[in-house]
Design a protein around this motif. Sequence first.
Motif, PDB file in Angstrom:
ATOM      1  N   LEU A   1       0.829  -1.206   0.000  1.00 44.77           N
ATOM      2  CA  LEU A   1       0.000   0.000   0.000  1.00 44.77           C
ATOM      3  C   LEU A   1       0.865   1.258   0.000  1.00 44.77           C
ATOM      4  O   LEU A   1       0.587   2.227  -0.713  1.00 44.77           O
TER       5      LEU A   1
ATOM      6  N   ASP B   1       1.490   4.388  -3.088  1.00 44.71           N
ATOM      7  CA  ASP B   1       1.490   5.845  -2.957  1.00 44.71           C
ATOM      8  C   ASP B   1       2.837   6.446  -3.342  1.00 44.71           C
ATOM      9  O   ASP B   1       2.893   7.539  -3.902  1.00 44.71           O
TER      10      ASP B   1
ATOM     11  N   LYS C   1       2.884   7.047  -6.866  1.00 41.86           N
ATOM     12  CA  LYS C   1       2.099   8.223  -7.222  1.00 41.86           C
ATOM     13  C   LYS C   1       2.854   9.507  -6.903  1.00 41.86           C
ATOM     14  O   LYS C   1       2.796  10.488  -7.637  1.00 41.86           O
TER      15      LYS C   1
ATOM     16  N   VAL D   1      -0.173  10.847 -11.447  1.00 39.92           N
ATOM     17  CA  VAL D   1      -1.242   9.945 -11.863  1.00 39.92           C
ATOM     18  C   VAL D   1      -1.377   9.872 -13.380  1.00 39.92           C
ATOM     19  O   VAL D   1      -2.208   9.162 -13.902  1.00 39.92           O
TER      20      VAL D   1
ATOM     21  N   PRO E   1      -0.902   8.681 -17.058  1.00 44.76           N
ATOM     22  CA  PRO E   1      -0.446   7.414 -17.617  1.00 44.76           C
ATOM     23  C   PRO E   1       0.854   7.599 -18.402  1.00 44.76           C
ATOM     24  O   PRO E   1       1.064   8.650 -19.006  1.00 44.76           O
TER      25      PRO E   1
ATOM     26  N   VAL F   1      -0.120   2.855 -15.419  1.00 41.66           N
ATOM     27  CA  VAL F   1      -0.993   3.728 -14.632  1.00 41.66           C
ATOM     28  C   VAL F   1      -0.959   3.297 -13.173  1.00 41.66           C
ATOM     29  O   VAL F   1      -0.575   2.168 -12.873  1.00 41.66           O
ATOM     30  N   PRO F   2      -1.374   4.197 -12.255  1.00 40.55           N
ATOM     31  CA  PRO F   2      -1.458   3.773 -10.862  1.00 40.55           C
ATOM     32  C   PRO F   2      -2.367   2.549 -10.766  1.00 40.55           C
ATOM     33  O   PRO F   2      -3.369   2.471 -11.463  1.00 40.55           O
ATOM     34  N   GLY F   3      -1.989   1.602  -9.933  1.00 41.95           N
ATOM     35  CA  GLY F   3      -2.849   0.441  -9.747  1.00 41.95           C
ATOM     36  C   GLY F   3      -2.458  -0.768 -10.580  1.00 41.95           C
ATOM     37  O   GLY F   3      -3.049  -1.825 -10.441  1.00 41.95           O
TER      38      GLY F   3
ATOM     39  N   GLU G   1      -3.450  -5.499 -10.348  1.00 45.08           N
ATOM     40  CA  GLU G   1      -3.909  -6.459 -11.351  1.00 45.08           C
ATOM     41  C   GLU G   1      -2.930  -7.614 -11.454  1.00 45.08           C
ATOM     42  O   GLU G   1      -3.306  -8.755 -11.642  1.00 45.08           O
TER      43      GLU G   1
END
Lengths: 487, 304
Positions: free
Chosen positions: B117, B121, B124, B129, B131, B228-230, B234
């Motif tokens: 987690l 951040d 980021k 943020v 892309p 991208v963030p995240g 996935e």
Amino acid sequence: MSTHGKPTRTFGLPPSGRSESGRQGDPARRLTLVEGPSTTGVEWVSFAADKERAMPNGHRFPNPLSILPALVLVASACVPGTPGAAGQKPSELKIAMVDFMSGGAAKFGTVALNAGALLLDQFNEQGGIGGVKVTYQKVNEDGPVDQVVTNYRRLVTDEKVDAVIGYTSSANCLAVAPIADELKKLTVIHICGTYHLFEDAPRKYVVRASSHGVSDSVASALYAVSIKPDLKTVAAINDDYAWGRDSWELFSHALKKIKPDVQILDDAVLWPKAFIGEYSAELTKLEAAKPDIIHTSLWGGHMDSFIKQAQARGLFQKSQLLMTTGETALLTISKDVPQGIAMTGRGQYMYVPNPEQNEQNKKFLADYEAKYNEIPVYPAYRMVQAVTGYKYAVEKAMKAKNGAWPSQEEVVAAFKDLDFETPSGPIKITSAQDGNQQAVYGITAGRPDPKFGFPVLDKIQTWPASAVNPPPGAKTLEWIDTQFKQP
Amino acid sequence: MDQIVIVILNGLLFASYLFLVSAGLTFIYGVMRILNVAHGSLYGLGAYTGAWLVLRLWPGGAGGAGVLPPALSYLVLLLGGIFVGVIVGPFLERAFIRRVADRGEVISLILTFALFLILEDVMKLIWGVDPYLADMPYSMLGSINLAGVTYPIYQCLLPVVALLAAGWIWFVINRTRFGKLIVAVIADREVSAALGINVPRIYTFAFALGAVLAAVGGAFIAPMGSVVPGISVEVIILAFAVTTIGGLGSVPGAAIGAILVGLLRAVAVQKWPEFDLFVVYALMALILLIKPRGLFGGIEVRRI
């Protein structure tokens, strides 16, 4: 954001240098930890700042400093004249704007929050909403649904905001709506595109200020038939969750209605894992199926990945791609967006309504570009609609009371049958509290935008709101199957 | 016939992607018994670093004003990934993970989740943020026609990268002194320490090796799409599915798991697209029912 002269902390390596538009000074790409317009009270600003730090993970780590301002806020809530006293003007209006600040949709959300902040700052310069200054905070929508709901409760019960504006994800707006009614808090939805929001249950305190996904979907069917009159076969690729499933259902029903002989290639209607961003197997299938049209509602970052991978396969030369949320790629992929993709930005696209003729859009484009040095894509316009709608509804309700401050119920009532002008063109809020606006589609041309380099849209078509939105009270699917027709 | 070729090709392409993202995860578990949730973050850091370097060094793409020849971008991706792994991996291990090494798997799971987690951040904070689309190394190579379908050449090279990674792990474990020490530590940590092996150092090295695998995987996959963030999220979910099927801790297991999942998904997309997502987890459930420790789990785990 950081241009307010408030203390900000920014972190960042120098930007990529990829864009010719000089992103070095672009405030949008820096993370700003302190938010709030310069007119806000110190306690509110510092409190919001603390939250911003904690939000991305959804956990608040208690910080001794954050308790003090909280106490100040609680104390000030007891003072007469603060929001809530009916009939009397509050000393300030507290608005929470909720959208994604982390995760794959972060760019999407940041654009919307930027636009909201820009507009509210302008309102404040002109005296606020109904003569009351606005303080606002940006709240992260990312995280599991229960966490989003918990955050909503906190905004309403702890921070006593006057209105909550936001929610992009369909799952989140559906979860928040009943809580809004339970807590009796005016909530204006800006993007969330599910038609279930008002169809499954009546809402007392929830309003949506934009068309829902139905207008994207039925207009995409209209556009498909228009650009490919001899259309025979259709394939699709959609995320395997509610948004993808709904989009495909609406599009396929609409297409069947206006062109019953069209053949849907069932084994090429693909459902990749949501947000996965790796589409080799799917692209092979689409290429082999050779459909006339490929429908997709992929959005955000994984949509960009799909476009890139499809381009490498030469898919755009073989089939016509139809994207129901493609317009954000004009910002993210910019000049590298391939030629020949049909796309929309739900109701508007930067140059529709034409800024040469539409003063509001011209001003918004100029202001947004001046502040953030990039183009506003459709999430920005959706937030503008919601914020503007809120202002008009409050002021309409005040007028009805001869200038007395309206209750929330009166503001919701004022929203009903409210017509107002925005940079996206005219918006109508129906008696069911849902937004209606026109639909627009275009195809990326080989011609680059002279200023930003993205391919401008050609063959633009628009449909009036009444042609692409079900009437208030109608069941959307029934409406498509029975009444929807080519205008 | 063509169909079978297409399914096998697609399956292998996706399998190499899966293997690249899960090999390091399973390796670290095999050696250290730590289920490293932060593995996804190392992949993300590698992807961001790779994309950022490519955009920085070749601002206008292949035909742009880059100083270095575009062909060097592949080396830059590799070195970028290695750099991230070598710096961040040992740091995480020394500063955090080592401190909870003796408190059981649950604590280390929670700790690495926290790190995951935090690193989300951190990415980021560093890259914002926006892309990052650094597709030059991907687009530059063009595409070829195999069995009537166009494939980007870059993607066809992924299996080569995956094979190299697998070969490298095999070589390190079986042909180097460090590998022998690792095997000894896995077999019995206390005896190894008693024999004079610096166990904590072996752990640091092993963790760094896993981190390098993740970051290099991220760097090479970055040009295929939008960073991208995240993206870490996935990846980690799929990586867990693959390693669970293969047996946690087993690198050959991860390879077999990746190939199984890749092929099955390719068949599903061709034949029953409705089950694209379903088959991956159905296979996982089925294998867990028959072999609760995965295909190569159990005693095999200790051999990595």
